[in-house]
Design a protein around this motif. Structure first.
Motif, PDB file in Angstrom:
ATOM      1  N   LEU A   1     -63.704  21.875  13.550  1.00  0.00           N
ATOM      2  CA  LEU A   1     -62.465  22.204  12.908  1.00  0.00           C
ATOM      3  C   LEU A   1     -61.684  23.400  13.422  1.00  0.00           C
ATOM      4  O   LEU A   1     -62.357  24.439  13.826  1.00  0.00           O
ATOM      5  CB  LEU A   1     -62.784  22.537  11.370  1.00  0.00           C
ATOM      6  N   THR A   2     -60.314  23.048  13.525  1.00  0.00           N
ATOM      7  CA  THR A   2     -59.365  24.094  14.144  1.00  0.00           C
ATOM      8  C   THR A   2     -59.109  24.927  12.893  1.00  0.00           C
ATOM      9  O   THR A   2     -59.110  24.708  11.636  1.00  0.00           O
ATOM     10  CB  THR A   2     -58.092  23.519  14.661  1.00  0.00           C
ATOM     11  N   TRP A   3     -58.530  26.142  13.307  1.00  0.00           N
ATOM     12  CA  TRP A   3     -58.093  27.199  12.111  1.00  0.00           C
ATOM     13  C   TRP A   3     -56.841  26.433  11.292  1.00  0.00           C
ATOM     14  O   TRP A   3     -56.753  26.691  10.033  1.00  0.00           O
ATOM     15  CB  TRP A   3     -57.526  28.265  12.696  1.00  0.00           C
ATOM     16  N   VAL A   4     -56.227  25.551  11.848  1.00  0.00           N
ATOM     17  CA  VAL A   4     -54.968  24.890  11.341  1.00  0.00           C
ATOM     18  C   VAL A   4     -55.702  23.943  10.340  1.00  0.00           C
ATOM     19  O   VAL A   4     -55.199  23.949   8.905  1.00  0.00           O
ATOM     20  CB  VAL A   4     -54.128  24.003  12.247  1.00  0.00           C
ATOM     21  N   GLN A   5     -56.464  23.362  10.662  1.00  0.00           N
ATOM     22  CA  GLN A   5     -57.267  22.346   9.616  1.00  0.00           C
ATOM     23  C   GLN A   5     -58.048  23.146   8.356  1.00  0.00           C
ATOM     24  O   GLN A   5     -57.854  22.798   7.343  1.00  0.00           O
ATOM     25  CB  GLN A   5     -58.207  21.333  10.440  1.00  0.00           C
ATOM     26  N   MET A   6     -58.585  24.292   8.954  1.00  0.00           N
ATOM     27  CA  MET A   6     -59.153  25.024   7.863  1.00  0.00           C
ATOM     28  C   MET A   6     -58.286  25.730   6.820  1.00  0.00           C
ATOM     29  O   MET A   6     -58.681  25.614   5.643  1.00  0.00           O
ATOM     30  CB  MET A   6     -60.054  25.979   8.545  1.00  0.00           C
ATOM     31  N   ALA A   7     -57.231  25.917   7.464  1.00  0.00           N
ATOM     32  CA  ALA A   7     -56.222  26.708   6.654  1.00  0.00           C
ATOM     33  C   ALA A   7     -55.538  25.835   5.723  1.00  0.00           C
ATOM     34  O   ALA A   7     -55.365  26.111   4.349  1.00  0.00           O
ATOM     35  CB  ALA A   7     -54.965  27.342   7.543  1.00  0.00           C
ATOM     36  N   GLN A   8     -55.411  24.634   5.964  1.00  0.00           N
ATOM     37  CA  GLN A   8     -54.842  23.501   5.192  1.00  0.00           C
ATOM     38  C   GLN A   8     -55.862  23.182   4.333  1.00  0.00           C
ATOM     39  O   GLN A   8     -55.300  23.231   2.897  1.00  0.00           O
ATOM     40  CB  GLN A   8     -54.266  22.464   5.948  1.00  0.00           C
ATOM     41  N   ALA A   9     -57.024  22.846   4.413  1.00  0.00           N
ATOM     42  CA  ALA A   9     -57.958  22.784   3.558  1.00  0.00           C
ATOM     43  C   ALA A   9     -58.089  23.917   2.577  1.00  0.00           C
ATOM     44  O   ALA A   9     -58.495  23.698   1.387  1.00  0.00           O
ATOM     45  CB  ALA A   9     -59.505  22.488   3.900  1.00  0.00           C
ATOM     46  N   GLN A  10     -57.964  25.134   2.761  1.00  0.00           N
ATOM     47  CA  GLN A  10     -57.998  26.084   2.030  1.00  0.00           C
ATOM     48  C   GLN A  10     -56.812  26.487   1.013  1.00  0.00           C
ATOM     49  O   GLN A  10     -56.917  27.362   0.492  1.00  0.00           O
ATOM     50  CB  GLN A  10     -58.366  27.623   2.850  1.00  0.00           C
ATOM     51  N   GLY A  11     -55.781  25.899   1.594  1.00  0.00           N
ATOM     52  CA  GLY A  11     -54.391  26.330   0.877  1.00  0.00           C
ATOM     53  C   GLY A  11     -54.009  27.237   1.178  1.00  0.00           C
ATOM     54  O   GLY A  11     -53.014  27.888   0.518  1.00  0.00           O
TER      55      GLY A  11
END
Length: 139
Positions: free
Chosen positions: A88-98
């Motif tokens: 997972l990219t940091w972008v994907q992770m940030a989106q999932a974390q809100g």
């Protein structure tokens, strides 16, 4: 005379035992835990919220909040490492974390690592870096 750490550990042990004595010791083991592992601080607090009990039990649950926060920090750290390990990219992770940015997700991990005791004794900023930093194409 006990140090603050010793006194805190003693209070935590006593609080855990109080809740175990009220029936938390009969909670089913989680399938991912090796046996015999006692219930976590989070489990014990949830047990109190489920069963209610009395003021003494409420105080015992409150005494476990610090330990529960530490457990959640460890879970979050493990989850972030696992997510990066799965690609997972940091972008994907940030989106999932809100979170608003990939950098915010990365900074969250940095703060978690700074709070977590490192078994090697090294500061978290000296940990081997396999997670990768945010690249321009990830932001």
């Amino acid at each position: 005379m006990q140090s603050n750490d010793q006194a805190d550990a003693s209070r935590e042990r006593h609080a855990r035992q109080q809740l175990l004595d009220l029936g938390a010791d009969e909670l089913d083991r989680r399938p991912w835990q090796p046996g015999p592992v006692p219930p976590s601080a989070v489990d014990l607090i949830q047990f109190f919220l489920w069963k209610g009990h009395d003021k003494e039990a409420a105080l015992a649950a409150l005494q476990l909040l610090s330990a529960a926060r530490a457990e959640i920090d460890q879970l979050e750290t493990g989850l972030l490492f696992a997510a990066r390990g799965l690609g997972l990219t940091w972008v994907q992770m940030a989106q999932a974390q809100g979170l608003n940015s990939p950098q915010a997700s990365q900074q969250r991990l940095d703060r978690l690592l700074a709070r977590t005791d490192q078994p090697s004794g090294r500061p978290s900023d000296q940990l081997p870096g396999q997670l990768g930093r945010v690249r321009r194409d990830e932001s």
